[in-house]
Design an enzyme around this catalytic site. Structure first.
Site, mmCIF file in Angstrom:
data_model
loop_
_atom_site.group_PDB
_atom_site.id
_atom_site.type_symbol
_atom_site.label_atom_id
_atom_site.label_comp_id
_atom_site.label_asym_id
_atom_site.label_seq_id
_atom_site.Cartn_x
_atom_site.Cartn_y
_atom_site.Cartn_z
ATOM 1 N N THR A 1 -7.628 -1.944 -10.343
ATOM 2 C CA THR A 1 -8.363 -0.693 -10.204
ATOM 3 C C THR A 1 -7.642 0.482 -10.856
ATOM 4 O O THR A 1 -6.401 0.515 -10.918
ATOM 5 C CB THR A 1 -8.579 -0.361 -8.716
ATOM 6 O OG1 THR A 1 -9.156 0.942 -8.582
ATOM 7 C CG2 THR A 1 -7.262 -0.367 -7.946
ATOM 8 N N TYR B 1 -5.525 1.724 -0.832
ATOM 9 C CA TYR B 1 -6.293 0.824 -1.698
ATOM 10 C C TYR B 1 -5.591 0.640 -3.038
ATOM 11 O O TYR B 1 -5.338 -0.484 -3.486
ATOM 12 C CB TYR B 1 -7.707 1.375 -1.893
ATOM 13 C CG TYR B 1 -8.493 0.665 -2.979
ATOM 14 C CD1 TYR B 1 -8.818 -0.686 -2.850
ATOM 15 C CD2 TYR B 1 -8.907 1.348 -4.118
ATOM 16 C CE1 TYR B 1 -9.539 -1.339 -3.846
ATOM 17 C CE2 TYR B 1 -9.621 0.705 -5.112
ATOM 18 C CZ TYR B 1 -9.932 -0.637 -4.979
ATOM 19 O OH TYR B 1 -10.636 -1.280 -5.968
#
Length: 332
Positions: free
Chosen positions: A120, A144
């Site tokens: 990501t 995250y």
């Protein structure tokens, strides 16, 4: 093409199901491992084999690898909501980092030579410049992003110690749906902006939250690089070709189009495509959100035999809208 099957973890989810379609359409044999906590069995194309299991289940994963002659793994399973990662970090370190460690151990134990990882842009944190290149500092500002960056470190160390190479694909904002209407974002309560906006345009939501209007951006709202999910899936197939061409080399690549749109620009696009004005509800910033994330995609364009086919915001919105209509018919 590899002489064997591709195991796709999280293949019943949004991005994973599109990767399954891309692999099948390219002629690969596919085995999906998914616990169906957030995914849907119906989202897995019937040409693929579905194994309902957690990726931490060594017995089930290794049996799937051995029984189907798996020669590559595409790993999508995990948790993906940034604000939730701030409020429940241990969930993210378990689902994204600890679980991936178990999957990697199974891959090494079974001699799987290639591994493609769903990473990501959140690994960059708040970028020092826009667009972001792969060599820029990685200083995540939410659990995250950190959970994904820790996995990248595990991949790097594992590839240095064992006969396995990897490609970590750092996604920017994924949106849209399969142009043939075979899959799309189906999770209830999804937080992806375009998904939320088309739900509002079709009456499933009363409004769309705009989280922050005081960012250092042209209109004060967050700017993101939106990539069509089908283009992203095609990049995974091309990445597999890259890994097999040189088994001694691994790669980390940005997946984006190289230009950003603000939240308000995206909502304007949804208004334009749907001919419906979406009510905007202005709210405070969410925890862990940077002002802007836009990819420098020159590395992926150079490394892969891949070029975006659906690089158009209105087209992305149209495909997402079409999928909402498919879901409405399914639920009718």
């Amino acid at each position: 093409m590899i002489d064997g099957a591709v195991l796709v973890t999280g293949g019943a989810g949004y991005i994973g199901s599109h990767a399954v379609l891309a692999l099948l359409d390219a002629g690969y044999r596919v085995v999906v491992v998914d616990n169906l906590v957030t995914g849907f069995a119906w989202a897995v194309d019937p040409r693929a084999m579905l194994v309902e299991a957690n990726i931490e289940d060594d017995h089930a994963v290794r049996a799937a690898i051995r029984d189907h002659g798996v020669k590559a793994i595409m790993h999508f399973a995990g948790s993906v909501v940034v604000p939730e990662s701030v409020s429940d970090p241990l969930k993210y370190y378990r689902n994204n980092t600890v679980a991936t460690r178990a999957l990697l151990e199974s891959a090494v134990a079974c001699g799987v030579p290639h591994f493609i990882f769903s990473s990501t842009a959140a690994t960059y944190g708040t970028p020092t410049k826009i667009p972001v290149v792969e060599t820029d500092p990685t200083v995540p500002i939410n659990p995250y992003g950190m959970s994904k960056l820790m996995t990248e470190a595990m991949l790097r160390d594992t590839a240095a110690a064992h006969p396995i190479n990897y490609c970590a694909l750092r996604y920017f904002n994924v949106a849209g749906a399969d142009p043939q209407g075979r899959s799309g974002q189906s999770t209830a309560g999804a937080t992806h902006l375009i998904k939320v906006a088309v739900e509002a345009a079709t009456g499933k939501r009363a409004s769309v939250g705009v989280f922050g209007t005081d960012f250092d951006t042209p209109d004060g709202t967050g700017v993101r690089d939106y990539i069509h999910v089908s283009d992203l899936a095609a990049a995974h197939v091309a990445a597999l070709d890259l890994l097999t061409a040189d088994p001694a080399k691994s790669h980390t690549l940005n997946c984006g189009y190289g230009r950003g749109f603000s939240v308000l620009e995206v909502l304007d696009a949804v208004d334009r495509v749907t001919n419906v004005h979406i009510e905007r509800k202005i709210e405070g910033r969410r925890a862990g959100d940077p002002a802007a994330l836009v990819a420098d995609n020159s590395a992926i364009l150079k490394a892969l035999d891949w070029r975006p086919q659906r690089d158009d915001l209105d087209l992305i919105v149209r495909d997402a809208l079409a999928w909402e209509r498919v879901l409405a018919e399914r639920d009718a």
